[in-house]
Each structure stands twice: as structure tokens, then as C-alpha cells.
Design an enzyme around this catalytic site. Structure first.
Site, short mmCIF file in Angstrom:
data_model
loop_
_atom_site.label_atom_id
_atom_site.label_comp_id
_atom_site.label_asym_id
_atom_site.label_seq_id
_atom_site.Cartn_x
_atom_site.Cartn_y
_atom_site.Cartn_z
N ASN A 117 10.02 4.48 2.64
CA ASN A 117 9.94 3.93 3.99
C ASN A 117 11.24 3.21 4.34
O ASN A 117 12.04 2.87 3.48
CB ASN A 117 8.80 2.90 4.08
N HIS A 163 10.40 6.73 7.85
CA HIS A 163 10.95 6.85 6.51
C HIS A 163 12.45 7.11 6.65
O HIS A 163 12.90 7.63 7.67
CB HIS A 163 10.26 7.98 5.74
N HIS A 215 6.38 3.99 12.50
CA HIS A 215 6.46 3.96 11.04
C HIS A 215 7.43 5.04 10.60
O HIS A 215 7.12 6.23 10.65
CB HIS A 215 5.05 4.23 10.46
N CYS A 262 5.00 9.61 0.49
CA CYS A 262 3.66 10.19 0.44
C CYS A 262 3.52 11.07 -0.79
O CYS A 262 4.33 11.99 -1.00
CB CYS A 262 3.40 11.01 1.70
N ARG A 292 0.83 -1.21 0.00
CA ARG A 292 0.00 0.00 0.00
C ARG A 292 0.86 1.26 0.00
O ARG A 292 0.97 1.96 -0.99
CB ARG A 292 -0.94 -0.01 1.22
N ASP A 293 1.51 1.55 1.11
CA ASP A 293 2.28 2.77 1.23
C ASP A 293 3.45 2.77 0.26
O ASP A 293 3.86 3.83 -0.25
CB ASP A 293 2.79 2.92 2.67
#
Length: 320
Positions: free
Chosen positions: A257, A217, A215, A248, A23-24
Site C-alpha cells: 500500500n 498501492h 485506497h 493482496c 489488517r491489509d
């Protein structure tokens, strides 16, 4: 696993990795990744021992075209025992689609900063929170847990520093809705070890009954250092992305990430059990690099583990 039998002093014995690459990781990719490749990615990661996935998102296909096949991706995944598939849902319509598709849990998300929330979801923070209450009711009725994510928890690209009080306030509001698993998102890689310590301790003091997920990056090269700081604070849940995919689309300079295989390698070497087979993870990282059509930032997929040996004739001998 490293030859080290026990975790480093102060570290937990085990850690859970939540894979967010499907997803991300993929959401910002301009090149369409076919549904079968997305399914193969998740199935490959399951084969390597990962059990927790942010598999897709039920957002507007106009906003994030890469996620337009969300339901088809879910239907193709080999859902073995212990595998949990979650999806991001921005509103009640997205939650309805996710429940119909058979998702295991839903993730609601908002930003700690007002400006990024308006840029990311085109809503005020209060409007976002108001909409989450309905999603939580839908989740409870369907027997689907709802998790909460807080973007820009360590800083905002538009506002700069984000006060701990803003993160704590959202966490309290989540908890009041029944959300007890909360992820702190480092949307543009602004986290540093002191900020990690400050936010973890602030949350634990204010809302001790929640489970913290971190989470990070690697935008400024300290993603794994921030994991180290989180481990020292006793946090055992970390989100990462295979190959270091991601960023993002609604924040400037938001690079990838932290990389799943790099994270597993570090945890292995520190004696922290993950249940993930690194030797099976690396080929999956290389496959998704081919699928997206450009080099990924992951380091281990290039260098291999430290004890991977090579024949003497693999390189030239110095002459002179």
C-alpha cells in the site's frame, strides 16, 4: 507541518487518514506477528495522532492465518476518545464475531471485476452483494455502521480495464443497503491520475450522497501521485499502511500500500492538515519493520523529513 500555512490551491484544508497496516498490511506477511506486536503497532499509531484504523479482519483463519487473533488484538488496543476501529467481515459469521468483539464499524468488501471476486472470496459478485444485505441488517441491529470497499476499482490483474459502470453499479447497490462510505481499492496498483479523476467524477455524478475513500498501492510508483489527483477532486479520506506494508494474497504482483508516513509528509508539505505527528510515526514504522523481519518500502523512515539536519562530520569530505 510544513512552513506553508495554507494548502496548495485546489487542495482541501484537511484530510483524514485511515490506517490499514494492521489488517491489509499484515495479512500477507508469512512470518507470524505476535498479538502483542499488533497491539503495540496500533497503540503507537494512536500515540502519533491517527484515529481511524482497519484494525483486523474476521475471516477464516485457514484463509488468512495472520488474522486468527482478531478478537485478542481488539481487546488490547488503547481505545481513546475519537479512535474508530473497523474490521473486514466477509460474511454473517464474521460479522457476528466482530460485533461480539466490540468492533466500532464493519467493512464489507468485493471486487469490481468478476474474476478477482471469485479468486479473492470464492464467490460471484451477485452472491457477495446478497450476503452483504444480511450484514447490514446485523450492523443496524447492533448499532454498528457498515462501510463498503470495492477492490480492483482501477483495473483487474485478470481482466485488465474495469469499466466505471461496474464500480458505479456496486456503489449504487451499497447505497441501497444503507452504506454511504465507500472505499475504491487499487488492489494491484493499476490506478493512474486520469483513472482517479474519471472514477471520482463518475461516482459523484451517479451517487452524490456517498463519501469516497481512496485506497492506493504503490506497485508502479505512482501511489502518491494518485493521492494528489484525488485531492484535486476534493477527496479527503485516504487509506494507507505504515511502512508501506501490504499486498493482496489473492492477486499476482500485488505489492504494498501507499506508505502512511510518506503520505503524511506529502500532505504536511502541501499544507493539508492531518493531525498526525510525523516525528512519532517514524519510530513506529521502524518497529514494525523489525517485527516482520524484512525491509519495508517506506522512504521517509529511511531519509527523514527534508529539514532534518545532520552534522558536517556525518559524511566524508571530498578529497581532490
Amino acid at each position: 507541518m510544513s512552513p506553508s500555512a495554507a494548502p496548495l490551491q485546489g487542495f482541501p484544508a484537511k484530510a483524514t487518514i485511515i490506517e490499514v497496516g494492521p489488517r491489509d498490511g499484515l495479512q500477507s506477511e508469512p512470518r507470524w506477528v505476535p498479538t502483542e506486536e499488533k497491539v503495540a503497532l496500533v497503540n503507537g499509531l494512536i500515540g502519533a495522532g491517527l484515529r481511524h484504523f482497519e484494525a483486523t479482519s474476521f475471516v477464516s483463519p485457514r484463509a488468512v492465518p495472520q488474522m486468527r487473533d482478531a478478537a485478542d488484538v481488539l481487546s488490547g488496543i488503547d481505545r481513546q476518545n475519537g479512535v474508530e476501529l473497523t474490521a473486514l467481515v466477509p460474511n454473517a459469521k464474521g460479522a457476528e464475531r466482530a460485533i461480539e468483539a466490540g468492533i466500532d464499524a464493519m467493512v464489507v468488501f468485493m471486487s469490481a471485476s468478476e474474476s478477482h471476486n471469485r479468486k479473492n472470496v470464492n464467490r460471484s459478485r451477485e452472491d457477495s452483494l446478497a450476503g452483504f444485505a444480511e450484514i447490514c441488517r446485523m450492523g443496524e441491529a447492533a448499532g454498528k455502521p457498515v462501510y463498503g470497499a470495492i477492490a480492483t476499482s482501477f483495473g483487474c490483474p485478470f481482466e485488465g480495464d474495469v469499466p466505471v459502470s461496474a464500480v458505479v453499479d456496486i456503489a449504487r447497490r451499497y447505497r441501497d443497503m444503507g452504506i454511504t462510505t465507500i472505499s475504491l481499492g487499487d488492489t494491484t496498483g493499476m490506478a493512474t491520475p486520469p483513472l482517479v479523476q474519471e472514477r471520482c467524477r463518475g461516482l459523484r455524478a451517479a451517487v452524490p450522497d456517498i463519501d469516497i475513500t481512496l485506497h492506493f498501492h504503490n506497485t508502479r510508483g505512482v501511489g502518491l501521485v494518485c493521492v494528489y489527483a484525488g485531492l484535486m477532486e476534493g477527496v479527503t479520506r485516504y487509506e494507507s499502511s505504515i511502512g508501506g506494508l501490504g499486498g493482496c494474497p489473492f492477486a499476482p504482483k500485488a505489492t504494498g500500500n501507499i506508505c502512511t508516513e510518506d503520505l503524511v509528509y506529502m500532505l504536511d508539505e502541501c499544507g493539508v492538515e492531518t493531525g498526525v505527528d510525523l516525528s512519532r510515526l517514524i519510530p513506529t514504522a521502524r518497529r514494525i519493520e523489525t517485527a516482520v523481519g524484512h525491509p519495508l518500502p517506506g522512504q521517509l523512515m529511511k531519509a527523514g523529513p527534508r529539514l532534518e539536519l545532520h552534522p558536517m562530520d556525518a559524511v566524508a569530505t571530498a578529497n581532490g
